[in-house]
Design a protein around this motif. Sequence first.
Motif, mmCIF file in Angstrom:
data_model
loop_
_atom_site.group_PDB
_atom_site.id
_atom_site.type_symbol
_atom_site.label_atom_id
_atom_site.label_comp_id
_atom_site.label_asym_id
_atom_site.label_seq_id
_atom_site.Cartn_x
_atom_site.Cartn_y
_atom_site.Cartn_z
ATOM 1 N N GLU A 46 6.129 4.168 4.918
ATOM 2 C CA GLU A 46 6.594 3.354 5.738
ATOM 3 C C GLU A 46 5.159 2.917 6.665
ATOM 4 O O GLU A 46 5.530 3.536 7.265
ATOM 5 C CB GLU A 46 8.165 3.225 5.683
ATOM 6 C CG GLU A 46 8.870 1.896 6.436
ATOM 7 C CD GLU A 46 9.621 1.541 6.820
ATOM 8 O OE1 GLU A 46 10.160 0.844 8.038
ATOM 9 O OE2 GLU A 46 10.766 2.375 6.543
ATOM 10 N N TYR A 65 7.589 -3.965 0.191
ATOM 11 C CA TYR A 65 8.293 -3.354 -0.717
ATOM 12 C C TYR A 65 10.034 -3.253 -0.355
ATOM 13 O O TYR A 65 10.203 -3.437 0.387
ATOM 14 C CB TYR A 65 7.851 -2.642 -1.678
ATOM 15 C CG TYR A 65 8.748 -1.186 -0.558
ATOM 16 C CD1 TYR A 65 9.367 -0.221 -0.783
ATOM 17 C CD2 TYR A 65 7.278 -0.663 0.174
ATOM 18 C CE1 TYR A 65 10.043 0.588 0.150
ATOM 19 C CE2 TYR A 65 7.217 -0.315 0.855
ATOM 20 C CZ TYR A 65 8.506 0.958 0.869
ATOM 21 O OH TYR A 65 8.468 1.808 1.830
ATOM 22 N N ASP A 67 13.239 -1.004 -0.478
ATOM 23 C CA ASP A 67 13.797 0.431 -0.790
ATOM 24 C C ASP A 67 14.512 0.691 -1.907
ATOM 25 O O ASP A 67 15.776 -0.016 -1.432
ATOM 26 C CB ASP A 67 14.231 0.894 0.440
ATOM 27 C CG ASP A 67 14.759 2.764 0.691
ATOM 28 O OD1 ASP A 67 13.823 3.247 -0.276
ATOM 29 O OD2 ASP A 67 15.245 3.323 1.201
ATOM 30 N N CYS A 72 10.410 -2.464 -7.976
ATOM 31 C CA CYS A 72 9.138 -1.981 -6.503
ATOM 32 C C CYS A 72 8.299 -1.134 -7.140
ATOM 33 O O CYS A 72 7.054 -0.411 -6.937
ATOM 34 C CB CYS A 72 9.469 -2.314 -5.208
ATOM 35 S SG CYS A 72 10.093 -3.920 -4.330
ATOM 36 N N THR A 94 1.573 -0.592 3.125
ATOM 37 C CA THR A 94 3.375 -0.830 2.961
ATOM 38 C C THR A 94 3.615 -0.477 3.268
ATOM 39 O O THR A 94 4.021 0.113 4.459
ATOM 40 C CB THR A 94 3.068 0.603 1.861
ATOM 41 O OG1 THR A 94 2.854 1.672 2.585
ATOM 42 C CG2 THR A 94 2.362 0.794 0.320
ATOM 43 N N GLU A 96 7.837 -1.595 3.799
ATOM 44 C CA GLU A 96 9.905 -1.820 3.509
ATOM 45 C C GLU A 96 9.781 -3.558 4.318
ATOM 46 O O GLU A 96 9.864 -3.528 5.184
ATOM 47 C CB GLU A 96 10.085 -0.447 4.362
ATOM 48 C CG GLU A 96 11.357 -0.476 2.830
ATOM 49 C CD GLU A 96 12.438 -1.502 3.727
ATOM 50 O OE1 GLU A 96 14.103 -1.927 2.655
ATOM 51 O OE2 GLU A 96 12.839 -1.628 4.560
#
Length: 163
Positions: A46, A65, A67, A72, A94, A96
């Motif tokens: 993250e 994305y 979780d 994803c 990336t 979340e």
Amino acid sequence: MAKKNSKNKNNTIIMVSSLCVIIIVVAVILIVGATSPKSVTRTLKEQTEANIKFDNKKINVYLFYGDGCPHCEELIKFLDNLPEKYDQYFDLYTMEVWYNQKNNKLMEELVGELGKEVEGVPCLIVGDQVFFGYSETTGQEIKKAIKEEHLLVDKYDVYKNYK
């Protein structure tokens, strides 16, 4: 005595032959291992806006994305399975968005900066292109977008333009 010398000679030949076979097998394994493509893992960790950096030789790719989102996870697996040579093309950020509202807001603003609206996750931004969801077709389009954007003299980075 002649039988004993003959037996020792045969044992020596067998040992030397066995040793040669072992050396050849080990050499083949080392050669094949050195030339076969290496597996690269672009570990999903993250990140936040604070992690973003710029490199003139690479493009930044932004993955937003959720979780636990299965689509994803498919996209992440696809990115992890790209050949190692892709590491020279891009850095992956990336973020979340289901549980991190700052990342969610950033996703909405970057997608808006490109004149679009968020359609869901995964949301992948490559240059001025946005990809929502994931399929094998999308994967081929993503590879093409990464290569093409990397080759541009004036690489576009939505985040750099946003800030």
